[in-house]
Write a protein that holds these residues in place. Structure first.
Motif, PDB file in Angstrom:
ATOM      1  N   HIS A  29      -4.286  50.874  45.725  1.00  0.00           N
ATOM      2  CA  HIS A  29      -4.740  49.344  46.447  1.00  0.00           C
ATOM      3  C   HIS A  29      -3.421  48.447  47.089  1.00  0.00           C
ATOM      4  O   HIS A  29      -3.554  47.290  46.978  1.00  0.00           O
ATOM      5  N   ARG A  30      -2.120  49.709  47.764  1.00  0.00           N
ATOM      6  CA  ARG A  30      -1.169  48.847  47.920  1.00  0.00           C
ATOM      7  C   ARG A  30      -0.911  48.739  49.529  1.00  0.00           C
ATOM      8  O   ARG A  30      -2.581  49.143  50.644  1.00  0.00           O
ATOM      9  N   ARG A  31      -0.795  47.323  49.935  1.00  0.00           N
ATOM     10  CA  ARG A  31      -0.823  47.085  51.488  1.00  0.00           C
ATOM     11  C   ARG A  31       0.031  47.810  52.863  1.00  0.00           C
ATOM     12  O   ARG A  31      -0.043  46.165  53.571  1.00  0.00           O
ATOM     13  N   TYR A  32       0.077  48.728  52.659  1.00  0.00           N
ATOM     14  CA  TYR A  32       0.806  49.341  53.776  1.00  0.00           C
ATOM     15  C   TYR A  32       0.271  50.868  53.592  1.00  0.00           C
ATOM     16  O   TYR A  32       0.226  51.196  52.667  1.00  0.00           O
ATOM     17  N   ASP A  33       1.574  51.579  54.818  1.00  0.00           N
ATOM     18  CA  ASP A  33       1.151  53.103  54.504  1.00  0.00           C
ATOM     19  C   ASP A  33       2.668  54.059  55.144  1.00  0.00           C
ATOM     20  O   ASP A  33       3.469  53.100  55.023  1.00  0.00           O
ATOM     21  N   THR A  34       3.002  54.222  54.715  1.00  0.00           N
ATOM     22  CA  THR A  34       4.551  55.546  54.723  1.00  0.00           C
ATOM     23  C   THR A  34       4.848  55.274  56.349  1.00  0.00           C
ATOM     24  O   THR A  34       5.671  55.037  56.210  1.00  0.00           O
ATOM     25  N   ALA A  35       4.077  54.844  56.864  1.00  0.00           N
ATOM     26  CA  ALA A  35       4.657  55.150  58.492  1.00  0.00           C
ATOM     27  C   ALA A  35       5.400  53.322  58.787  1.00  0.00           C
ATOM     28  O   ALA A  35       6.323  53.580  58.684  1.00  0.00           O
ATOM     29  N   LEU A  36       4.417  52.370  58.151  1.00  0.00           N
ATOM     30  CA  LEU A  36       5.333  50.990  57.620  1.00  0.00           C
ATOM     31  C   LEU A  36       6.528  51.163  56.874  1.00  0.00           C
ATOM     32  O   LEU A  36       7.166  49.925  57.132  1.00  0.00           O
ATOM     33  N   PHE A  37       6.989  51.773  56.469  1.00  0.00           N
ATOM     34  CA  PHE A  37       8.132  52.014  55.227  1.00  0.00           C
ATOM     35  C   PHE A  37       8.589  52.097  56.424  1.00  0.00           C
ATOM     36  O   PHE A  37      10.039  51.600  56.077  1.00  0.00           O
ATOM     37  N   ALA A  38       8.481  53.138  56.818  1.00  0.00           N
ATOM     38  CA  ALA A  38       9.529  54.194  57.265  1.00  0.00           C
ATOM     39  C   ALA A  38      10.175  53.001  58.731  1.00  0.00           C
ATOM     40  O   ALA A  38      11.439  53.163  58.712  1.00  0.00           O
ATOM     41  N   HIS A  39       9.205  52.148  59.526  1.00  0.00           N
ATOM     42  CA  HIS A  39      10.072  51.457  60.249  1.00  0.00           C
ATOM     43  C   HIS A  39      11.153  50.510  59.259  1.00  0.00           C
ATOM     44  O   HIS A  39      11.986  50.058  60.457  1.00  0.00           O
ATOM     45  N   LYS A  40      10.360  50.150  58.310  1.00  0.00           N
ATOM     46  CA  LYS A  40      10.652  49.290  58.735  1.00  0.00           C
ATOM     47  C   LYS A  40      12.413  50.084  57.687  1.00  0.00           C
ATOM     48  O   LYS A  40      13.398  48.577  58.267  1.00  0.00           O
ATOM     49  N   ILE A  41      12.503  50.592  56.737  1.00  0.00           N
ATOM     50  CA  ILE A  41      14.074  51.066  56.810  1.00  0.00           C
ATOM     51  C   ILE A  41      14.698  51.818  57.655  1.00  0.00           C
ATOM     52  O   ILE A  41      16.243  51.364  57.675  1.00  0.00           O
ATOM     53  N   SER A  42      13.913  51.691  59.138  1.00  0.00           N
ATOM     54  CA  SER A  42      14.616  52.464  60.211  1.00  0.00           C
ATOM     55  C   SER A  42      15.546  51.273  61.037  1.00  0.00           C
ATOM     56  O   SER A  42      16.380  51.519  61.334  1.00  0.00           O
ATOM     57  N   LEU A  43      14.679  50.232  61.156  1.00  0.00           N
ATOM     58  CA  LEU A  43      14.856  48.829  61.399  1.00  0.00           C
ATOM     59  C   LEU A  43      15.847  48.503  60.957  1.00  0.00           C
ATOM     60  O   LEU A  43      17.645  47.842  61.236  1.00  0.00           O
ATOM     61  N   ILE A  44      16.127  48.567  59.231  1.00  0.00           N
ATOM     62  CA  ILE A  44      17.465  48.185  58.433  1.00  0.00           C
ATOM     63  C   ILE A  44      18.503  48.597  58.973  1.00  0.00           C
ATOM     64  O   ILE A  44      20.070  48.004  58.953  1.00  0.00           O
ATOM     65  N   ARG A  45      18.752  50.188  58.945  1.00  0.00           N
ATOM     66  CA  ARG A  45      19.995  51.182  59.340  1.00  0.00           C
ATOM     67  C   ARG A  45      19.929  50.797  60.776  1.00  0.00           C
ATOM     68  O   ARG A  45      21.737  50.548  60.886  1.00  0.00           O
ATOM     69  N   GLU A  46      18.762  50.190  61.807  1.00  0.00           N
ATOM     70  CA  GLU A  46      19.495  49.987  62.616  1.00  0.00           C
ATOM     71  C   GLU A  46      20.192  48.617  63.460  1.00  0.00           C
ATOM     72  O   GLU A  46      21.641  48.539  63.447  1.00  0.00           O
ATOM     73  N   LEU A  47      19.860  47.964  62.195  1.00  0.00           N
ATOM     74  CA  LEU A  47      20.923  46.207  62.532  1.00  0.00           C
ATOM     75  C   LEU A  47      21.447  46.104  61.145  1.00  0.00           C
ATOM     76  O   LEU A  47      22.421  45.495  61.243  1.00  0.00           O
ATOM     77  N   LEU A  48      21.948  47.276  60.127  1.00  0.00           N
ATOM     78  CA  LEU A  48      22.698  46.995  58.932  1.00  0.00           C
ATOM     79  C   LEU A  48      22.901  48.261  58.653  1.00  0.00           C
ATOM     80  O   LEU A  48      22.244  48.622  57.323  1.00  0.00           O
ATOM     81  N   PRO A  49      23.652  48.704  59.183  1.00  0.00           N
ATOM     82  CA  PRO A  49      23.567  50.927  59.217  1.00  0.00           C
ATOM     83  C   PRO A  49      24.563  50.076  57.608  1.00  0.00           C
ATOM     84  O   PRO A  49      24.075  51.654  57.080  1.00  0.00           O
ATOM     85  N   GLU A  50      25.568  49.883  57.199  1.00  0.00           N
ATOM     86  CA  GLU A  50      26.232  49.880  55.824  1.00  0.00           C
ATOM     87  C   GLU A  50      24.647  49.450  54.200  1.00  0.00           C
ATOM     88  O   GLU A  50      25.090  48.834  53.961  1.00  0.00           O
ATOM     89  N   ALA A  51      23.898  48.933  55.191  1.00  0.00           N
ATOM     90  CA  ALA A  51      23.077  48.554  53.933  1.00  0.00           C
ATOM     91  C   ALA A  51      22.553  48.741  52.753  1.00  0.00           C
ATOM     92  O   ALA A  51      22.800  50.219  52.704  1.00  0.00           O
ATOM     93  N   PHE A  52      22.686  48.622  52.054  1.00  0.00           N
ATOM     94  CA  PHE A  52      22.420  49.000  50.342  1.00  0.00           C
ATOM     95  C   PHE A  52      20.296  48.940  50.178  1.00  0.00           C
ATOM     96  O   PHE A  52      20.618  47.629  50.100  1.00  0.00           O
ATOM     97  N   ILE A  53      20.329  50.060  50.630  1.00  0.00           N
ATOM     98  CA  ILE A  53      18.588  49.987  50.247  1.00  0.00           C
ATOM     99  C   ILE A  53      18.028  50.991  49.215  1.00  0.00           C
ATOM    100  O   ILE A  53      18.053  51.735  49.003  1.00  0.00           O
ATOM    101  N   GLY A  54      17.429  49.316  48.121  1.00  0.00           N
ATOM    102  CA  GLY A  54      16.953  50.858  46.404  1.00  0.00           C
ATOM    103  C   GLY A  54      14.959  50.878  47.150  1.00  0.00           C
ATOM    104  O   GLY A  54      15.030  49.915  47.517  1.00  0.00           O
ATOM    105  N   VAL A  55      14.706  51.181  46.210  1.00  0.00           N
ATOM    106  CA  VAL A  55      13.555  51.100  46.448  1.00  0.00           C
ATOM    107  C   VAL A  55      12.854  51.876  44.999  1.00  0.00           C
ATOM    108  O   VAL A  55      13.279  52.557  44.507  1.00  0.00           O
TER     109      VAL A  55
END
Length: 448
Positions: free
Chosen positions: A282-308
């Motif tokens: 019953h999560r409120r997203y799918d893998t496509a949305l998750f991948a979009h968020k990671i991609s946007l973070i990498r685009e705007l903050l290429p050095e960001a640490f991302i824990g999952v």
């Protein structure tokens, strides 16, 4: 009848916290409340008059650790007045209160009035007799919000901005333990941040149960809070402890990219890389949305640490589903995985899902993802060897190297001759030189 002459002045307390950063923040606030009443914290080897255990109940293992911690505190401090609060206390108050040595159990709604409950109960206690008293209300009646902005013995300060959760994922008991989502005003949180700055805090971690839900009932938004906090003088760094993928707005990511003080550091729970399992959860997203968020973070903050965060062995997770999760995570440009084996929790909807993954298979899947995490973290750190960075130094235990973190959450260690106590809570420039022995940090030297 309550003894009105009873005083906490001069008492000594021992604290023990299990679970999340929010719990550590709340325990530090309890300690501060008690300190203002004259209660000091015990030193190593001292006997405590009061023991306070703040519990977690995210898994059955957590429940077991809570019981162990309570028994251990009772043995170490015989005759002490023992208070238990937190999620396990809310979910299982009768079981907790029945433990030998426990005097008072406070649920999620009552802990905000800790001093009142404690003073009344302790004044009525008789020497050598456990009260076994508990105070809780049903989940729907949990409405209080206990403010918390505390450093404890840490460099960074933890600011509680939200509590509770309305999501009711099928594997989770936290909404039952914490109640509905609620949060204070932006103005009150800015005031707490300003006070923390006046006390010397340089970094604040924004904590909560479902932080992205901030302001749901007040009309304020998390982005409003972020913009307001960014203006607080003296606070050099903010980190957001965890955000649901569907609540990380593109606007918030863009704000962090241009912010003065919000660090390039994200912690995002995925839980599964299989869309079918996400639906079972019953999560409120799918893998496509998750991948979009990671991609946007990498685009705007290429050095960001991302824990999952990811859960393995959820009911219904077949080998094929797990392989989808592994392949999806492998494809993402992320920095670290926090891997949790699924744990059966009484009262959750997941128990209705028929396919059960055995414990040995959970361990196998966990090991695979932990190995993937190690590889991704090492690769992320590797990119920073031989580079300059700004580090906020943290107090080190005796005999240990002074350490700190870069804006993008890379742990850095300084040699003893360069890392004196004077650098604690100071921002310094360093040059990284390579990995330490176990590759848990980068070695560095101060830049003159």
């Amino acid at each position: 009848m309550t003894d009105n002459t009873f005083s906490l002045e001069g008492k000594k307390a021992a604290y023990y916290t299990l679970g999340c950063k929010l719990n550590f923040s709340e325990t530090a606030t309890f300690a501060r409340m008690l300190r203002e009443k004259g209660v000091s914290e015990v030193s190593e080897g001292e006997h405590a008059d009061l023991c306070l255990i703040n519990t977690c109940s995210v898994t059955d293992v957590a429940d077991h650790k809570c019981r162990q911690a309570i028994h251990r505190m009772v043995r170490r401090h015989p005759g002490a007045f023992v208070v238990v609060t937190g999620c396990y206390a809310q979910l299982s108050p009768e079981r907790v209160s029945a433990i030998d040595g426990v005097d008072l159990v406070l649920g999620s709604n009552e802990k905000a009035a800790l001093i009142d409950f404690l003073t009344e109960a302790w004044s009525e206690a008789r020497d050598g007799e456990d009260l076994h008293r508990y105070h809780t209300v049903p989940t729907r009646e949990i409405t209080s919000f206990a403010p918390s902005c505390s450093r404890g013995n840490r460099t960074r300060c933890f600011l509680k901005v939200q509590d509770g959760c309305d999501y009711y994922c099928t594997y989770c008991t936290i909404p039952f333990a914490r109640g509905h989502s609620r949060s204070p005003s932006v103005a009150s949180l800015v005031a707490q941040a300003q006070e923390a700055a006046s006390e010397g805090a340089r970094e604040i971690v924004i904590t909560g149960v479902n932080i992205g839900d901030f302001g749901r009932r007040s009309g304020e938004r998390l982005i409003d809070l972020a913009r307001a906090l960014d203006t607080v003088e003296g606070i050099a760094r903010y980190r957001i402890s965890s955000l649901e993928p569907n609540l990380i707005t593109d606007e918030l990511i863009a704000f962090c990219a241009g912010s003065r003080a919000f660090m390039p550091h994200f912690h995002i729970p995925l839980q599964s890389g299989s869309d079918e399992v996400l639906r079972l959860m019953h999560r409120r997203y799918d893998t496509a949305l998750f991948a979009h968020k990671i991609s946007l973070i990498r685009e705007l903050l290429p050095e960001a640490f991302i824990g999952v965060d990811v859960i393995v062995g959820m009911r219904g997770e077949s080998e094929e589903h797990f392989q989808q999760t592994y392949d999806f995570l492998q494809s993402l440009d992320i920095s670290q995985l926090h891997v949790f084996p699924y744990s059966e929790r009484p009262g959750t909807l997941a128990l209705r899902i028929p396919y059960v993954v055995d414990e040995q298979e959970k361990r196998r899947r966990s090991a695979l993802l932990l190995a993937l995490s190690d590889a991704k973290t090492e690769a992320f750190y590797q990119r920073w060897i031989g580079r300059e960075a700004e580090v906020l130094c943290e107090r080190a235990p005796e005999g240990r190297a002074l350490h700190g973190f870069t804006p993008n959450y890379i742990r850095v260690e300084l040699p003893p001759e360069e890392g004196g106590a004077a650098l604690d809570n100071q921002l310094v420039r360093v040059m990284t030189t390579g990995f330490n022995a176990d590759k848990s940090a980068l070695l560095a030297h101060l830049i003159p």
